[in-house]
Design an enzyme around this catalytic site. Structure first.
Site, PDB file in Angstrom:
ATOM      1  N   ARG A 113      -3.452 -28.881 -22.533  1.00  0.00           N
ATOM      2  CA  ARG A 113      -2.208 -27.946 -23.170  1.00  0.00           C
ATOM      3  C   ARG A 113      -0.866 -27.861 -23.207  1.00  0.00           C
ATOM      4  NH1 ARG A 113      -7.685 -25.278 -21.955  1.00  0.00           N
ATOM      5  NH2 ARG A 113      -9.129 -25.868 -23.089  1.00  0.00           N
ATOM      6  N   HIS A 138      -5.079 -32.503 -23.827  1.00  0.00           N
ATOM      7  CA  HIS A 138      -5.120 -34.402 -22.432  1.00  0.00           C
ATOM      8  C   HIS A 138      -4.917 -35.590 -23.627  1.00  0.00           C
ATOM      9  CE1 HIS A 138      -7.859 -31.835 -20.316  1.00  0.00           C
ATOM     10  NE2 HIS A 138      -9.165 -31.866 -21.035  1.00  0.00           N
ATOM     11  N   HIS A 212     -11.549 -36.217 -15.099  1.00  0.00           N
ATOM     12  CA  HIS A 212     -12.531 -34.849 -15.692  1.00  0.00           C
ATOM     13  C   HIS A 212     -13.819 -35.159 -15.479  1.00  0.00           C
ATOM     14  CE1 HIS A 212     -12.441 -32.010 -18.692  1.00  0.00           C
ATOM     15  NE2 HIS A 212     -11.408 -31.618 -18.782  1.00  0.00           N
ATOM     16  N   THR A 213     -14.074 -35.366 -14.664  1.00  0.00           N
ATOM     17  CA  THR A 213     -15.374 -35.562 -13.959  1.00  0.00           C
ATOM     18  C   THR A 213     -16.401 -34.009 -14.139  1.00  0.00           C
ATOM     19  OG1 THR A 213     -15.081 -37.753 -13.245  1.00  0.00           O
ATOM     20  CG2 THR A 213     -17.276 -36.258 -12.715  1.00  0.00           C
ATOM     21  N   TYR A 214     -17.224 -34.453 -14.783  1.00  0.00           N
ATOM     22  CA  TYR A 214     -18.054 -32.975 -14.544  1.00  0.00           C
ATOM     23  C   TYR A 214     -19.210 -32.746 -13.609  1.00  0.00           C
ATOM     24  CZ  TYR A 214     -15.986 -31.092 -19.140  1.00  0.00           C
ATOM     25  OH  TYR A 214     -15.808 -31.275 -20.070  1.00  0.00           O
ATOM     26  N   ASP A 277     -11.812 -21.689 -16.786  1.00  0.00           N
ATOM     27  CA  ASP A 277     -11.046 -22.906 -17.720  1.00  0.00           C
ATOM     28  C   ASP A 277      -9.320 -22.162 -16.828  1.00  0.00           C
ATOM     29  OD1 ASP A 277     -10.026 -24.741 -18.418  1.00  0.00           O
ATOM     30  OD2 ASP A 277     -11.055 -24.170 -20.835  1.00  0.00           O
ATOM     31  N   GLN A 315      -7.399 -27.450 -11.698  1.00  0.00           N
ATOM     32  CA  GLN A 315      -7.258 -26.611 -13.085  1.00  0.00           C
ATOM     33  C   GLN A 315      -9.113 -27.068 -12.946  1.00  0.00           C
ATOM     34  OE1 GLN A 315      -6.260 -25.250 -15.999  1.00  0.00           O
ATOM     35  NE2 GLN A 315      -8.186 -24.602 -17.479  1.00  0.00           N
ATOM     36  N   GLU A 342     -10.057 -29.909 -12.029  1.00  0.00           N
ATOM     37  CA  GLU A 342      -9.115 -31.315 -12.819  1.00  0.00           C
ATOM     38  C   GLU A 342      -7.330 -31.143 -11.714  1.00  0.00           C
ATOM     39  OE1 GLU A 342      -9.126 -30.856 -16.853  1.00  0.00           O
ATOM     40  OE2 GLU A 342     -10.905 -29.400 -16.500  1.00  0.00           O
TER      41      GLU A 342
END
Length: 378
Positions: A113, A138, A212-214, A277, A315, A342
């Site tokens: 952000r 992003h 940004h893989t989950y 987060d 992150q 991240e």
């Protein structure tokens, strides 16, 4: 459809000894088959979109040049069962039209952000798109996650990869400078997924790239609350109600952010009002040194993931805003069904003088390496 395949072979030599006679037997050769598949699956803005499969004989990583995207990671558990361990969509083509929360994507120019969607550089104020409340998230409306990168495959005896390049022109999404970025995403024979970024600019700008893989090491059967996490982080950066850093750098001691010894995620989430987060501080400034950031273990499956990076922070996001999302294989992804690690510069750094600088000048090179190493423990 276009189809290409690259096959390489690496040989590992193992010596067996007959200790009693002290005689050396003939070397035993074990072949490891390395394979890349590349298939054009769509066109977007006049450019070909490819689906790639990297297979090292033990695990597979699927990716695309659309969004610099990791679409699947298929890895064995302690019993040898192969399962996908990333939140994803069924096909790469779906990413072109179906909104998703940055599944597997490259985030940029600036990941995370930027407060009030604005920043000032050398006296010039730059206004960005407000994509997260009043803030910028992003990279904007069409960040790097929605671009088709130029791509080519490569391989050697120990590595399979895809090299991608993208030119972000001066003024794109409000950012200054023509920014040239090269992204390498590769799988090695020791089950490491390595992601490398290099960027240069012709005008002073700001930059913070990440993937940004989950992840869900349990094979995406339920939430991740049973995962065990360890961070090598003594500090974190607290945030306000809009998840913007306050500017404070806080010691993790006595807080739910203290993962310096392994902790079960569900316990820590319960102590932190619903999830994470936040930026975990790995270094006080960016340096070339690779550092062990995080170790994650899923006790039931035995899968382990160790993360390394040369950046200043990571992150840690526990999918707090995910709800009733129709994901791949007919599964419905819900809150805490995945986690993101991240690797990044600290969020909103351009607006905090005490944070590591995100500024990239002409003549400098931005270099960022992330490694996710996979293994199993019984």
């Amino acid at each position: 459809m276009k189809y290409a395949s690259i096959l390489g072979t690496a040989a590992i030599l193992s010596l067996a000894f007959a200790c009693a006679q002290k005689q050396t037997q003939e070397p035993i050769k074990e072949e490891i088959n390395l394979m890349i598949k590349a298939e054009q699956v769509a066109e977007h803005n006049g450019k070909p979109v490819y689906h790639y499969v990297l297979d090292n004989g033990t695990m597979q990583v699927e990716m695309s040049n659309y969004g610099g995207l990791i679409s699947k990671i298929i890895a064995p558990d302690k019993n040898g069962n192969m399962e996908n361990i990333t939140l994803t969509l069924d096909t790469v083509e779906e990413y072109l039209t179906k909104p998703n929360p940055f599944f597997g994507a490259t985030a940029g120019r600036v990941a995370n952000r930027i407060a009030n969607a604005e920043f000032t550089l050398d006296g010039t104020k730059y206004t960005l798109a407000k994509t997260n409340g009043d803030n910028h998230l992003h990279g904007g409306v069409e960040g790097f996650n929605k671009k088709v990168w130029d791509a080519e495959t490569y391989s050697n005896d120990s590595t399979l990869g895809v090299k991608m390049t993208y030119l972000s022109v001066d003024g794109e999404e409000g950012y200054p400078g023509n920014l040239q970025t090269t992204l390498w995403m590769e799988l090695t024979t020791d089950n490491t997924l390595r992601i490398r970024f290099e960027s240069t600019t012709d005008k002073k700008t700001i930059l913070n790239l990440t993937n940004h893989t989950y992840f869900n090491l349990g094979g995406i059967k339920r939430d991740i609350l049973d995962h065990e996490f360890q961070f090598w982080a003594d500090y974190y950066t607290p945030v306000d109600e809009e998840l913007i850093p306050t500017g404070e750098v806080k010691d993790v001691t006595g807080t739910p952010f203290d993962f310096r010894t392994p902790k079960i995620l569900g316990d820590q989430i319960a102590a932190n009002a619903g999830g994470f987060d936040h930026n975990m501080v790995m270094k006080m400034e960016r340096t070339p040194e690779m550092k062990h950031f995080v170790r994650v273990k899923h006790p039931e499956s035995g899968r382990v993931m160790d993360m390394y990076s040369n950046n200043a922070g990571v992150q840690f996001y526990t999918a707090n805003f995910l709800a009733n999302y129709a994901g791949a294989d007919g599964k419905t992804y819900d809150k805490h069904w995945g986690f993101c690690l991240e690797s990044q510069n600290w969020p909103d750094a351009i607006n905090h003088e005490n944070f590591p600088s995100p500024i990239l000048n002409p003549g400098e090179k931005y270099e960022h390496t992330i490694e996710y190493k996979f293994s199993v423990e019984k």
